[in-house]
Write a protein that holds these residues in place. Structure first.
Motif, PDB file in Angstrom:
ATOM      1  N   LEU A 190       0.831  -1.208   0.000  1.00 25.22           N
ATOM      2  CA  LEU A 190       0.000   0.000   0.000  1.00 25.22           C
ATOM      3  C   LEU A 190       0.864   1.256   0.000  1.00 25.22           C
ATOM      4  O   LEU A 190       0.672   2.163  -0.813  1.00 25.22           O
ATOM      5  CB  LEU A 190      -0.872   0.050   1.253  1.00 25.22           C
ATOM      6  N   SER A 191       1.809   1.314   0.916  1.00 29.98           N
ATOM      7  CA  SER A 191       2.562   2.559   1.073  1.00 29.98           C
ATOM      8  C   SER A 191       3.494   2.798  -0.106  1.00 29.98           C
ATOM      9  O   SER A 191       3.682   3.939  -0.521  1.00 29.98           O
ATOM     10  CB  SER A 191       3.315   2.583   2.398  1.00 29.98           C
ATOM     11  N   LYS A 192       4.053   1.717  -0.659  1.00 33.47           N
ATOM     12  CA  LYS A 192       4.903   1.883  -1.839  1.00 33.47           C
ATOM     13  C   LYS A 192       4.081   2.304  -3.062  1.00 33.47           C
ATOM     14  O   LYS A 192       4.463   3.206  -3.791  1.00 33.47           O
ATOM     15  CB  LYS A 192       5.618   0.561  -2.166  1.00 33.47           C
ATOM     16  N   THR A 193       2.969   1.630  -3.266  1.00 39.43           N
ATOM     17  CA  THR A 193       2.186   1.884  -4.477  1.00 39.43           C
ATOM     18  C   THR A 193       1.542   3.261  -4.456  1.00 39.43           C
ATOM     19  O   THR A 193       1.529   3.975  -5.457  1.00 39.43           O
ATOM     20  CB  THR A 193       1.100   0.803  -4.651  1.00 39.43           C
ATOM     21  N   LEU A 194       0.995   3.644  -3.294  1.00 37.21           N
ATOM     22  CA  LEU A 194       0.301   4.921  -3.190  1.00 37.21           C
ATOM     23  C   LEU A 194       1.248   6.066  -2.823  1.00 37.21           C
ATOM     24  O   LEU A 194       0.824   7.221  -2.770  1.00 37.21           O
ATOM     25  CB  LEU A 194      -0.819   4.828  -2.149  1.00 37.21           C
ATOM     26  N   GLU A 195       2.490   5.705  -2.540  1.00 45.33           N
ATOM     27  CA  GLU A 195       3.440   6.684  -2.013  1.00 45.33           C
ATOM     28  C   GLU A 195       2.878   7.384  -0.777  1.00 45.33           C
ATOM     29  O   GLU A 195       2.915   8.609  -0.660  1.00 45.33           O
ATOM     30  CB  GLU A 195       3.854   7.688  -3.098  1.00 45.33           C
TER      31      GLU A 195
ATOM     32  N   MET B 179      -7.359  -1.963   4.544  1.00 43.75           N
ATOM     33  CA  MET B 179      -7.016  -3.208   5.238  1.00 43.75           C
ATOM     34  C   MET B 179      -7.402  -4.433   4.410  1.00 43.75           C
ATOM     35  O   MET B 179      -6.732  -5.451   4.464  1.00 43.75           O
ATOM     36  CB  MET B 179      -7.711  -3.238   6.594  1.00 43.75           C
ATOM     37  N   PHE B 180      -8.480  -4.308   3.647  1.00 44.11           N
ATOM     38  CA  PHE B 180      -8.855  -5.453   2.812  1.00 44.11           C
ATOM     39  C   PHE B 180      -7.786  -5.721   1.764  1.00 44.11           C
ATOM     40  O   PHE B 180      -7.330  -6.846   1.605  1.00 44.11           O
ATOM     41  CB  PHE B 180     -10.214  -5.238   2.135  1.00 44.11           C
ATOM     42  N   SER B 181      -7.365  -4.668   1.061  1.00 45.91           N
ATOM     43  CA  SER B 181      -6.297  -4.830   0.062  1.00 45.91           C
ATOM     44  C   SER B 181      -5.042  -5.397   0.703  1.00 45.91           C
ATOM     45  O   SER B 181      -4.397  -6.286   0.158  1.00 45.91           O
ATOM     46  CB  SER B 181      -5.936  -3.491  -0.573  1.00 45.91           C
TER      47      SER B 181
END
Lengths: 222, 222
Positions: A190-195, B179-181
């Motif tokens: 999540l954090s990498k993809t969404l920055e 959280m689901f992702s």
DNA sequence: TGTACATCAGTGAACGCGCGTTCACTGATGTAC
DNA sequence: TGTACATCAGTGAACGCGCGTTCACTGATGTAC
């Protein structure tokens, strides 16, 4: 799970040769590249350019590229173990109660992730998982064994908690143990993809909420 | 998140040429390889051998390898959207209550994952995330936009639920949506790495437990 | 219905570059006696 | 303290293979008139 290698801690003043230093620098550079581009796009050529040695210098340290893959993963697993053992130990000092110690440890993890100003560089286990046909059986088994030891370590703590605080939901504690790894790996993605660097610590705190609700229950009203 | 392409559904009897079929077969083969070895280790040579065309045949369909990367991700995001829209629609038919419909949908997801006898082949978003320096801005932004639309879709449902069922914990519903992702991506990594196909459906069910506890509370005693 | 042309879905051969790997060699440091 | 040898941490040059890409060409089908 661990952060970029603490270079300054092991690297002394200017161009003083420390035994084993070149090997570590190769691994540092290679790890960053593997996490950004994948293993097969990480060329030896590029590594040696960054480290400042020749190709033969690389092959003095590693018999072939497969050896690099193995060394990278071994070091990663070892470092992670140290990091988490350390945080759990600190939490254990702050509370003797297994649940509260666990909740403190999760808070410490979240704080560690919160202090990242960029996104987490990535988890080697996840990267290897998505390229596993590139590696031999030994490396794949090492990766699986690393994940299994995570499950065991968390599960052991959860079972100690469950003896004192009967769970409020019918869940398998091995799954709840795995859930931490899943949320950590998913939070990194999540954090990498969404920055959004903060996404990882937020998912860690949601896991903490879940554990709390599991053993203490959710209050009747917000 | 979606499963291997349903070849038999679109491929007619023997060697009948269907327009667009070769392109789809290229994408099918490429996707499996990207999920197993990564994008840069997925060679055009290998793809065309599996599909049974020449290299020039490949370059008729894709201007360069970067176009393949983009097409792969576009198709993946589109297919996922259809799959999840479909499951949510089925759940909505079974209950008018936003919470119960959401819980039904999560059960349907878990069942879908449970029926996998091998481990889930992998999530392209996660694979791309761990190789993102290989792709141009457009592809990286497409990947981020895909994740953001997931967040919005889940968040919207969670907010509808929260209006009727006040949350029992102080959490940000965007994080609960993410959280689901995170659990899906992490669950896939768990099941692939450990070769435990069921890990993914179990994490999905844990998410369901969390959502239930968040809006309904955890019972006072198990 | 026949012809001309356009488009579709490819083929075949060649290209140059970068990759991982090998091999013989080297200069500095450590150790045995 | 001096010499011989071993080990450590590399260098430099060459290798062949596979990769992505290009280019001129083709045979089958579709469309206009």
């Amino acid at each position: 799970m661990n952060i970029a290698a603490p270079r300054s801690a092991t690297t002394p003043a200017n161009d003083v040769r420390v035994p084993g230093d070149t090997r570590q620098r190769i691994l540092d550079v290679a790890q960053m590249s593997v996490l950004e581009k994948g293993f097969s796009a990480t060329s030896i050529e590029e590594i040696i350019a960054a480290v400042g040695i020749t190709k033969s210098g690389f092959f003095y340290h590693f018999a072939d590229k497969g050896e690099l893959a193995r060394a990278l993963l071994e070091r990663y697993i070892e470092r992670e173990k140290i990091l988490f053992d350390d945080l759990f130990a600190r939490a254990d000092e702050l509370s003797e109660d297994p649940l509260h110690s666990f909740l403190i440890a999760l808070k410490l993890f979240a704080e560690m992730f919160e202090n990242l100003q960029q996104s987490h560089p990535g988890c080697l286990t996840a990267a290897y998982c998505y390229q596993d046909r590139l590696f031999d059986r030994g490396v794949r088994e090492l990766n699986a064994a690393g994940m299994m030891s995570w499950r065991r370590r968390f599960q052991e703590r959860l079972e100690r908690i469950a003896r004192r605080y009967p769970p409020r939901m019918a869940v398998d504690l091995a799954d709840v143990a795995d859930m931490f790894s899943a949320l950590a790996d998913g939070g990194i993605i999540l954090s990498k993809t969404l920055e959004e660097p903060q996404a990882l610590s937020r998912q860690t705190l949601l896991y903490r909420e879940f554990v709390r609700a599991l053993f203490l229950g959710a209050p009747a009203s917000a």
